[in-house]
Design a protein around this motif. Sequence first.
Motif, PDB file in Angstrom:
ATOM      1  N   THR A 161     -13.324  -1.555  -1.517  1.00 26.57           N
ATOM      2  CA  THR A 161     -14.068  -2.741  -1.921  1.00 26.57           C
ATOM      3  C   THR A 161     -13.170  -3.956  -1.742  1.00 26.57           C
ATOM      4  N   PHE A 162     -13.455  -4.774  -0.739  1.00 21.63           N
ATOM      5  CA  PHE A 162     -12.660  -5.992  -0.521  1.00 21.63           C
ATOM      6  C   PHE A 162     -13.423  -6.911   0.417  1.00 21.63           C
ATOM      7  N   THR A 163     -12.985  -8.173   0.473  1.00 23.31           N
ATOM      8  CA  THR A 163     -13.546  -9.168   1.384  1.00 23.31           C
ATOM      9  C   THR A 163     -12.419  -9.676   2.268  1.00 23.31           C
TER      10      THR A 163
ATOM     11  N   CYS B 167       5.225 -10.187   6.686  1.00 26.39           N
ATOM     12  CA  CYS B 167       4.728  -8.811   6.540  1.00 26.39           C
ATOM     13  C   CYS B 167       4.893  -8.325   5.105  1.00 26.39           C
ATOM     14  N   VAL B 168       6.059  -8.548   4.547  1.00 26.13           N
ATOM     15  CA  VAL B 168       6.357  -8.056   3.205  1.00 26.13           C
ATOM     16  C   VAL B 168       5.449  -8.719   2.170  1.00 26.13           C
ATOM     17  N   ASP B 169       5.320 -10.049   2.244  1.00 26.36           N
ATOM     18  CA  ASP B 169       4.474 -10.750   1.275  1.00 26.36           C
ATOM     19  C   ASP B 169       3.014 -10.295   1.374  1.00 26.36           C
ATOM     20  N   SER B 170       2.591  -9.878   2.564  1.00 26.68           N
ATOM     21  CA  SER B 170       1.202  -9.456   2.744  1.00 26.68           C
ATOM     22  C   SER B 170       0.888  -8.149   2.031  1.00 26.68           C
ATOM     23  N   MET B 171       1.904  -7.458   1.539  1.00 24.57           N
ATOM     24  CA  MET B 171       1.670  -6.228   0.789  1.00 24.57           C
ATOM     25  C   MET B 171       1.101  -6.510  -0.600  1.00 24.57           C
ATOM     26  N   TRP B 172       1.439  -7.665  -1.174  1.00 23.27           N
ATOM     27  CA  TRP B 172       1.042  -7.907  -2.570  1.00 23.27           C
ATOM     28  C   TRP B 172       0.616  -9.345  -2.846  1.00 23.27           C
ATOM     29  N   ALA B 173       0.358 -10.122  -1.808  1.00 23.70           N
ATOM     30  CA  ALA B 173      -0.096 -11.499  -1.995  1.00 23.70           C
ATOM     31  C   ALA B 173      -1.486 -11.513  -2.636  1.00 23.70           C
ATOM     32  N   PRO B 174      -1.942 -12.673  -3.105  1.00 22.61           N
ATOM     33  CA  PRO B 174      -3.196 -12.723  -3.870  1.00 22.61           C
ATOM     34  C   PRO B 174      -4.421 -12.157  -3.164  1.00 22.61           C
ATOM     35  N   ARG B 175      -4.481 -12.283  -1.815  1.00 26.90           N
ATOM     36  CA  ARG B 175      -5.664 -11.796  -1.098  1.00 26.90           C
ATOM     37  C   ARG B 175      -5.326 -10.578  -0.226  1.00 26.90           C
ATOM     38  N   ALA B 176      -4.318  -9.829  -0.594  1.00 25.88           N
ATOM     39  CA  ALA B 176      -3.942  -8.637   0.173  1.00 25.88           C
ATOM     40  C   ALA B 176      -5.115  -7.664   0.236  1.00 25.88           C
ATOM     41  N   ASP B 177      -5.347  -7.121   1.435  1.00 26.54           N
ATOM     42  CA  ASP B 177      -6.395  -6.124   1.601  1.00 26.54           C
ATOM     43  C   ASP B 177      -5.945  -5.128   2.663  1.00 26.54           C
ATOM     44  N   PRO B 178      -6.676  -4.022   2.848  1.00 23.62           N
ATOM     45  CA  PRO B 178      -6.221  -2.994   3.793  1.00 23.62           C
ATOM     46  C   PRO B 178      -6.097  -3.476   5.239  1.00 23.62           C
TER      47      PRO B 178
END
Length: 336
Positions: free
Chosen positions: A4-6, A165-176
């Motif tokens: 479940t994500f946007t 890349c690293v920040d994209s693991m847990w940033a506010p809008r991180a998704d699969p």
Amino acid sequence: MSLTFTHETLPQRVIFAAGQTADRLPAEVARLGSRPMVITTRGEVLPGARHYRDVVMHVPVDVAERAREATAAEGADVLVSVGGGSATGLAKAIALTTGLPIVAVPTTYAGSEATNVWGMTDNGRKNTGADPRVLPRTVLYDAALTLGLPTELGVASGLNALAHCVDSMWAPRADPINQALAIEGARALSSGLPEIVRQPRNLQGHEQTLYGAHLAAVAFASAGSGLHHKICHVLGGMFNLPHAQTHAVVLPYVMELNSPGIPDRLTDALGPGGLARLRADVGAPRALRDHGFRETDIPAAVDAILPVVPDGNPVPVTADNLTELLRRAWAGEEPK
């Protein structure tokens, strides 16, 4: 477990064409306008076009205003940025108020060309935002233009890309989806960066690094700024630290703090020995004190960073652990 994500994908034309800028750039500019303004510190990039060279790191607001005035006086209808993040950033500052389209030709691995994020500095404070007007319409990646990049700057710029890349693991809008892009970006950067150190004139190493930097920036544009970028934006704006080197130094300490949240697939993408091995292989920048940050600056930095720490960081950020992170980054202590 159900997904479940946007996810939003930014619209952009992306061209990889090593050694073809002279042939490809005029046609790409003509798709968008007829009176280009070229933002660059390099030589003549587009014959017959006005070249604007007052490019300054972190895009001070007065520099942006002068560039806007020059663009209006020229009657330009399309912007062309050729250079690193500072050139791209200045073009974005102009586009933010004019809506002019940008054709970006990056010569470092900064990644700004693939994002809708702008940043400007005013009285020691770096302000950032996102706006569709600043997203370059076209990006022309020419790895041949990175061959002249000093190796130490290329390393710092590539590690800055890895931080996306690293920040994209847990940033506010991180998704699969953006996490998948970030993992592939990390893999490409981890293989490309050692190559540009071992063989600086090897085009393939630079192509891999540019490819990884693009994926990293696309992931970052979707996921948003995590803890690492919030720290580095404050350090850059308040203390005028060099952008790429600051990111390269701070990255392992943010990963150290957030180690409980690092997924196995990111560790796998970094290869045997992980970030520590990569930093050793490429001779990464080691300490903030080498780039103008003083130990006495730490308390002011902590006070400025804490209010902008994003929600959802894997580890709660406090004045104590943030102070320790900055102290270790200042000293260049070996990350755990």
